[in-house]
Design an enzyme around this catalytic site. Sequence first.
Site, PDB file in Angstrom:
ATOM      1  N   LYS A   1       0.849  -1.189   0.000  1.00 60.25           N
ATOM      2  CA  LYS A   1       0.000   0.000   0.000  1.00 60.25           C
ATOM      3  C   LYS A   1       0.885   1.239   0.000  1.00 60.25           C
ATOM      4  O   LYS A   1       1.833   1.341   0.780  1.00 60.25           O
ATOM      5  CB  LYS A   1      -0.892  -0.022   1.238  1.00 60.25           C
ATOM      6  CG  LYS A   1      -2.015   0.994   1.244  1.00 60.25           C
ATOM      7  CD  LYS A   1      -2.949   0.733   2.425  1.00 60.25           C
ATOM      8  CE  LYS A   1      -4.136   1.668   2.431  1.00 60.25           C
ATOM      9  NZ  LYS A   1      -5.064   1.366   3.559  1.00 60.25           N
TER      10      LYS A   1
ATOM     11  N   GLU B   1     -19.261  -5.908  10.744  1.00 58.45           N
ATOM     12  CA  GLU B   1     -20.191  -5.116  11.557  1.00 58.45           C
ATOM     13  C   GLU B   1     -21.221  -5.979  12.274  1.00 58.45           C
ATOM     14  O   GLU B   1     -21.590  -5.693  13.425  1.00 58.45           O
ATOM     15  CB  GLU B   1     -20.902  -4.090  10.677  1.00 58.45           C
ATOM     16  CG  GLU B   1     -20.015  -2.968  10.173  1.00 58.45           C
ATOM     17  CD  GLU B   1     -19.287  -3.313   8.888  1.00 58.45           C
ATOM     18  OE1 GLU B   1     -18.583  -2.443   8.352  1.00 58.45           O
ATOM     19  OE2 GLU B   1     -19.426  -4.472   8.428  1.00 58.45           O
TER      20      GLU B   1
ATOM     21  N   ARG C   1     -25.660  -2.420   7.846  1.00 54.63           N
ATOM     22  CA  ARG C   1     -25.260  -3.813   7.668  1.00 54.63           C
ATOM     23  C   ARG C   1     -25.556  -4.656   8.911  1.00 54.63           C
ATOM     24  O   ARG C   1     -25.547  -5.879   8.838  1.00 54.63           O
ATOM     25  CB  ARG C   1     -23.770  -3.889   7.357  1.00 54.63           C
ATOM     26  CG  ARG C   1     -23.294  -2.869   6.357  1.00 54.63           C
ATOM     27  CD  ARG C   1     -21.880  -3.102   5.925  1.00 54.63           C
ATOM     28  NE  ARG C   1     -21.835  -4.160   4.916  1.00 54.63           N
ATOM     29  CZ  ARG C   1     -20.705  -4.647   4.418  1.00 54.63           C
ATOM     30  NH1 ARG C   1     -19.554  -4.209   4.857  1.00 54.63           N
ATOM     31  NH2 ARG C   1     -20.741  -5.582   3.498  1.00 54.63           N
TER      32      ARG C   1
END
Length: 779
Positions: free
Chosen positions: A426, A514, A542
């Site tokens: 990244k 979640e 969610r």
Amino acid sequence: MAHPENGRKKSVNGVVVKVLKHRRDDRGMVLEPYTSRCVREGEIHELVTTDQVTTQPGGTVDRVAFLGFVELTNGGVLDRGDEVWSGEQRVGTVLGYDACHFPNHYNVLISTDTPKTGPEIGLEPSTEIRFVPAEGHRDRAEGVGRLLRAVRTPQDLRSMNHEQLNQLAGEIRQTLVEKVSKTGGHLGPNLGVVELTIALHRVFRSPHDSIVWDTGHQTYVHKMLTGRADQFDKLRQADGLSGYPSRAESVHDLVENSHATTALSYADGLAKAYKLKGQKDRFAVAVIGDGAMTGGMCWEAINNIAADKELPVVIVVNDNGRSYAPTIGGLAEQLTKLRTSHKYGRVLEWGKLVAKAPVLGSGLYDVLHGAKKGLKDTVAPQNLFDGLGLKYIGPVDGHDTVALEKALTRARHFGGPVLVHVITTKGNGYAPAENHELDRFHATAAFDISTGRAKAPATPAPRSWTSVFSEEIVKAGHRREDLVAITAAMLEPTGLRDFSLAFPERTFDVGIAEQHAVTSAAGLAMGGMHPVVAMYATFLNRAFDQALMDVALHKQPVTFVLDRAGVTGDDGASHNGMWDLSILNVVPGMRIAAPRDGRRLGELFQEAIEVKDGPTAVRFPKGPVQSDIDTVDRIGGVDVLHRGESADVLLVAVGSMAQTCLDAASLLEADGIGCTVVDPRWIKPVDPALIPLAARHRLVATVEDNGLSGGAGSAVAMALRAAGVDTPTREFGIAQEFLDHAKRADILKALGLTPGDIALKLSGALQRQPARLPAEQLV
């Protein structure tokens, strides 16, 4: 696709032929380019658009000609606006071009310097043509490298050699850094997938093959390679490029949902559809991060994909060890061991060298990967994927285009579901991002390229809502040993980092999960703790079932802290937190607080964590917290912020809309309309003190930045009707629609949630209402 007839000559090796025809559509008469034999069916791309060349119905075009099947022999690239030369004679300029599937061959459309009446413009077969950048010519994509400007469709990539691809990767990284340094955006994730995106678009044929990006914040490179490199100056701005895939922008953007762990399920459905329709040459490619593999939906999809051994699904795991921050959990530890194994790394490096060797290289590389299973069992703690029934290829160096193309090509030809494990870094290629340990420039504001540091604002930036919450939960943690914090892979964005440093044993980052976070919180509450679940308001969607059935049904004291509630703006439809009030309003026993300023955020959060008999929620918006707004009175639990001379309008301000309501009240009172502005603080349940207040006014108006359906205004109106109060109500909020990306202020203006719009509408609504009591008789 049939070729145009009428005796026109077909071009080979540089013959210049005029082969344009008219096509009528709803934009009028436009030119349609000739389709030469070197363009494959399904890969036709228009060379001319209406802003370049137009003609009247029945007219002729004498200045446009077609160079068919032009070969670039010097390794160069084309660019719109290039001059076309034959010997010492300038022939014209390039209007557009389209790559063929033969390397370094293009179809080229030019504007000739002089009118021509016949199909040929004086060039013989095999004539050498030179393309020269025009003097002073600047492409629309200022600051974009020449190779990148040459890429208008993914097909253009297939004519480039690997030396050019490496140069292209460098130009993409330079463009990413230059553009995002000005607009802000997701820099680190995109720097990490440059070579991977190039390889995907060379091996697979988008949009014929569907490439689904999980979350979608890492699609800047994809946008550049699908004709949008010249639009990054307006990234994440109104009428500019979205920061996520957008179906309105391109046929190459298939899925817009920026919520993680969904890509595999999309791919499963797409591949099943292709199989049922007999489309055997189409693939569904899902690109997911290792962070997404901490989510349960990902594994539900894998379970189904692996069940069909002929399903044309390619799963590309972009493994950089991070989502926002380092990926956590047992699976992440296993991937890390596999990723960082020195033994595996040495073999992988040897394999890449072998793959580049002449004659024997390709075959030996296949043999190496054919023996992967035994190698993985030797150097990895367990076989993560083969046991699931998926063909496993990898790990592959995600910054080596040769290795990537080799692996993806093998996956394409396998004939069933395949997982390609790609190792990336990244922030790769930009040192400040690579060295930024916290999140590798995951999402950054405008910054100075030379240092990577955020550009200093003209005035000191005020505190953010998130930072206020961060301070409050740390203070609460010191007072209460039973307070625990839970987040779903968003420790830093939700303000829990300082709490985690102070109380690491009481901080739980569950990954992108979640649903698990909320039910785990219910278990913690049952065990005698008070959990604080911090997430973006949009991500609560969610876990609604868990909030309803696992927390509320059992009356567990769980506090939800919902950051980015209301209109967020820049990140588009899926990030606006405009659903949470509507969702939570249907949950029995739920209490919902909406602070108007930083001081009230602290007060209401402390009140929320004192609740023992059910769930609570505290919601606040994105961005800087506004100045504290003092009260002039309190009636019950309702703060009175302003009281006018007469009781014409009761303005009920929800959370951060308080200042907007005060400004609207000032405008109304300038026209002789008295206003009382109140902040109920707790939105659910509706405070009983609002009932008599409403009864004494001519009109009640609620102002919120939540969806109108089921929101705070709806709840107030229902409470008044239930109490038999017939005062008319007017609700101001967000229409039930998905909002385009833009600045928060611009969106609120478009929605009519400004003081001027609110005052104007209320003034009109009052014209037919009878007068009510003076303000001093309200209490």
